[in-house]
Design a protein around this motif. Structure first.
Motif, PDB file in Angstrom:
ATOM      1  N   GLY A  48       0.838  -1.193   0.000  1.00 38.47           N
ATOM      2  CA  GLY A  48       0.000   0.000   0.000  1.00 38.47           C
ATOM      3  C   GLY A  48       0.871   1.240   0.000  1.00 38.47           C
ATOM      4  O   GLY A  48       2.102   1.157   0.092  1.00 38.47           O
ATOM      5  N   LEU A  50       1.205   5.122   1.830  1.00 40.36           N
ATOM      6  CA  LEU A  50       0.794   6.055   2.880  1.00 40.36           C
ATOM      7  C   LEU A  50       1.126   7.469   2.434  1.00 40.36           C
ATOM      8  O   LEU A  50       2.261   7.763   2.064  1.00 40.36           O
ATOM      9  CB  LEU A  50       1.529   5.737   4.185  1.00 40.36           C
ATOM     10  CG  LEU A  50       1.405   6.777   5.310  1.00 40.36           C
ATOM     11  CD1 LEU A  50      -0.039   6.874   5.795  1.00 40.36           C
ATOM     12  CD2 LEU A  50       2.347   6.442   6.464  1.00 40.36           C
ATOM     13  N   HIS A  57      -3.618  11.753   7.425  1.00 44.71           N
ATOM     14  CA  HIS A  57      -2.992  10.787   6.521  1.00 44.71           C
ATOM     15  C   HIS A  57      -4.063  10.153   5.642  1.00 44.71           C
ATOM     16  O   HIS A  57      -5.261  10.226   5.937  1.00 44.71           O
ATOM     17  CB  HIS A  57      -2.248   9.709   7.307  1.00 44.71           C
ATOM     18  CG  HIS A  57      -3.136   8.614   7.841  1.00 44.71           C
ATOM     19  ND1 HIS A  57      -3.954   8.775   8.945  1.00 44.71           N
ATOM     20  CD2 HIS A  57      -3.348   7.340   7.410  1.00 44.71           C
ATOM     21  CE1 HIS A  57      -4.617   7.661   9.176  1.00 44.71           C
ATOM     22  NE2 HIS A  57      -4.278   6.766   8.267  1.00 44.71           N
ATOM     23  N   GLU A  58      -3.593   9.537   4.566  1.00 49.38           N
ATOM     24  CA  GLU A  58      -4.485   8.822   3.661  1.00 49.38           C
ATOM     25  C   GLU A  58      -3.790   7.547   3.214  1.00 49.38           C
ATOM     26  O   GLU A  58      -2.603   7.557   2.874  1.00 49.38           O
ATOM     27  CB  GLU A  58      -4.811   9.693   2.451  1.00 49.38           C
ATOM     28  CG  GLU A  58      -5.799   9.050   1.477  1.00 49.38           C
ATOM     29  CD  GLU A  58      -6.103   9.954   0.298  1.00 49.38           C
ATOM     30  OE1 GLU A  58      -6.970   9.566  -0.507  1.00 49.38           O
ATOM     31  OE2 GLU A  58      -5.486  11.029   0.180  1.00 49.38           O
ATOM     32  N   SER A  59      -4.501   6.450   3.230  1.00 50.86           N
ATOM     33  CA  SER A  59      -3.990   5.173   2.744  1.00 50.86           C
ATOM     34  C   SER A  59      -4.600   4.910   1.374  1.00 50.86           C
ATOM     35  O   SER A  59      -5.822   4.923   1.224  1.00 50.86           O
ATOM     36  CB  SER A  59      -4.358   4.037   3.705  1.00 50.86           C
ATOM     37  OG  SER A  59      -3.814   4.274   4.989  1.00 50.86           O
ATOM     38  N   ASP A  62      -4.131   0.127  -1.589  1.00 55.27           N
ATOM     39  CA  ASP A  62      -3.878  -1.068  -0.774  1.00 55.27           C
ATOM     40  C   ASP A  62      -4.315  -2.317  -1.531  1.00 55.27           C
ATOM     41  O   ASP A  62      -5.423  -2.367  -2.068  1.00 55.27           O
ATOM     42  CB  ASP A  62      -4.646  -0.977   0.548  1.00 55.27           C
ATOM     43  CG  ASP A  62      -4.338   0.287   1.319  1.00 55.27           C
ATOM     44  OD1 ASP A  62      -3.148   0.611   1.443  1.00 55.27           O
ATOM     45  OD2 ASP A  62      -5.282   0.947   1.785  1.00 55.27           O
ATOM     46  N   PRO A  67      -2.432  -3.017   4.919  1.00 54.83           N
ATOM     47  CA  PRO A  67      -1.651  -1.773   4.921  1.00 54.83           C
ATOM     48  C   PRO A  67      -2.414  -0.586   5.497  1.00 54.83           C
ATOM     49  O   PRO A  67      -1.842   0.234   6.220  1.00 54.83           O
ATOM     50  CB  PRO A  67      -1.328  -1.568   3.435  1.00 54.83           C
ATOM     51  CG  PRO A  67      -1.330  -2.946   2.863  1.00 54.83           C
ATOM     52  CD  PRO A  67      -2.442  -3.641   3.578  1.00 54.83           C
ATOM     53  N   ARG A  68      -3.693  -0.491   5.202  1.00 56.97           N
ATOM     54  CA  ARG A  68      -4.514   0.590   5.759  1.00 56.97           C
ATOM     55  C   ARG A  68      -4.569   0.486   7.285  1.00 56.97           C
ATOM     56  O   ARG A  68      -4.487   1.493   7.999  1.00 56.97           O
ATOM     57  CB  ARG A  68      -5.917   0.519   5.161  1.00 56.97           C
ATOM     58  CG  ARG A  68      -6.840   1.657   5.549  1.00 56.97           C
ATOM     59  CD  ARG A  68      -8.188   1.476   4.856  1.00 56.97           C
ATOM     60  NE  ARG A  68      -8.023   1.471   3.409  1.00 56.97           N
ATOM     61  CZ  ARG A  68      -8.077   2.554   2.650  1.00 56.97           C
ATOM     62  NH1 ARG A  68      -8.321   3.730   3.211  1.00 56.97           N
ATOM     63  NH2 ARG A  68      -7.923   2.472   1.346  1.00 56.97           N
ATOM     64  N   ASP A  71      -1.186   1.591   8.646  1.00 58.70           N
ATOM     65  CA  ASP A  71      -1.023   3.044   8.566  1.00 58.70           C
ATOM     66  C   ASP A  71      -1.726   3.731   9.733  1.00 58.70           C
ATOM     67  O   ASP A  71      -1.168   4.632  10.380  1.00 58.70           O
ATOM     68  CB  ASP A  71      -1.595   3.572   7.247  1.00 58.70           C
ATOM     69  CG  ASP A  71      -0.757   3.195   6.046  1.00 58.70           C
ATOM     70  OD1 ASP A  71       0.411   2.790   6.238  1.00 58.70           O
ATOM     71  OD2 ASP A  71      -1.266   3.302   4.911  1.00 58.70           O
ATOM     72  N   CYS A  82       6.695   3.040   7.966  1.00 56.55           N
ATOM     73  CA  CYS A  82       6.083   3.785   6.872  1.00 56.55           C
ATOM     74  C   CYS A  82       6.176   5.281   7.126  1.00 56.55           C
ATOM     75  O   CYS A  82       6.536   6.061   6.236  1.00 56.55           O
ATOM     76  CB  CYS A  82       4.630   3.364   6.684  1.00 56.55           C
ATOM     77  SG  CYS A  82       4.394   1.579   6.574  1.00 56.55           S
TER      78      CYS A  82
END
Length: 225
Positions: A48, A50, A57-59, A62, A67-68, A71, A82
């Motif tokens: 993913g 980041l 933040h924004e993921s 993915d 991964p989200r 994050d 990350c």
């Protein structure tokens, strides 16, 4: 996962470049990069990106929900590979989170989730945005130079593609703004029987007096005529 030969890798990277050039959005580009990371690097099970903007933040892109989840965990704990890659280091390599000591709270939490290894690569995404391409494995992995090199190339590729996309968006926005101002100027010229220069000065003066951007004044003129 089948190990790719040098020629296979080159061909796959070329395919990725063509995919990015044909992509319709930044999301398409990033999706192709994370998918390629899982495909090209042995030991990578999920990936993913980041993006960190100010305190938020924004993921994105993915390949799974993990991964989200990681994050969000890092932003809560204010530590993790990350974040560190995005904000400081160029690349972060973790062979086994069970013995990782750099992130005292994050590492055991990651192990509980089922992630045991990872790679993070800094992405230079913009003046106000920091980013990192993040790759994770469900097993310990001694990442080799080839793994790290491919990850670095993918991160650089994603960065270049995103910057090009942003520049294209800025150009399209500039052209739209120019067209709106020209249309508004034409409306003012016709309604008040003034020339091109005087119409523009009237729009600019209204922009200054109302503390409103010129393109917003132009759009209002077009909307209300």
């Amino acid at each position: 996962m089948t190990m790719l030969s040098g020629s296979d890798l080159a061909a796959r990277m070329a395919d990725l470049a063509r995919t990015a050039s044909a992509a319709r959005s930044a999301a398409d580009i990033l999706d192709s990069v994370t998918a390629a990371a899982v495909e090209l690097i042995p030991g990578v099970d999920t990936a993913g990106i980041l993006l960190i903007r100010g305190s938020g933040h924004e993921s994105v892109a993915d390949t799974t929900e993990i991964p989200r989840q990681l994050d969000a965990l890092q932003m809560t704990l204010n530590e993790g590979p990350c974040m560190q890659a995005a904000l400081a280091d160029t690349e972060i390599v973790t062979d086994d989170f069970r013995s990782e000591t750099r992130w005292a709270r994050y590492s055991p939490a990651v192990v509980d989730i089922g992630v045991l290894s990872g790679l993070s690569f800094k992405m230079f995404t913009g003046e106000r945005t920091a980013g990192a391409l993040n790759l994770f494995g469900f097993r310990p992995r001694t990442w080799n130079d080839n793994d790290i090199a491919i990850g670095g190339v993918l991160a650089a590729h994603a960065t270049a593609a995103i910057l090009a996309y942003q520049q294209g968006e800025q150009l399209r926005a500039a052209l739209l703004t120019r067209d709106q101002i020209a249309q508004a100027k034409g409306i003012v010229m016709e309604r008040y029987n003034v020339d091109d220069i005087r119409a523009f000065e009237m729009l600019r003066q209204l922009s200054q007096e109302t503390n409103t951007k010129l393109f917003e004044v132009a759009r209002k003129v077009i909307d209300t005529r």
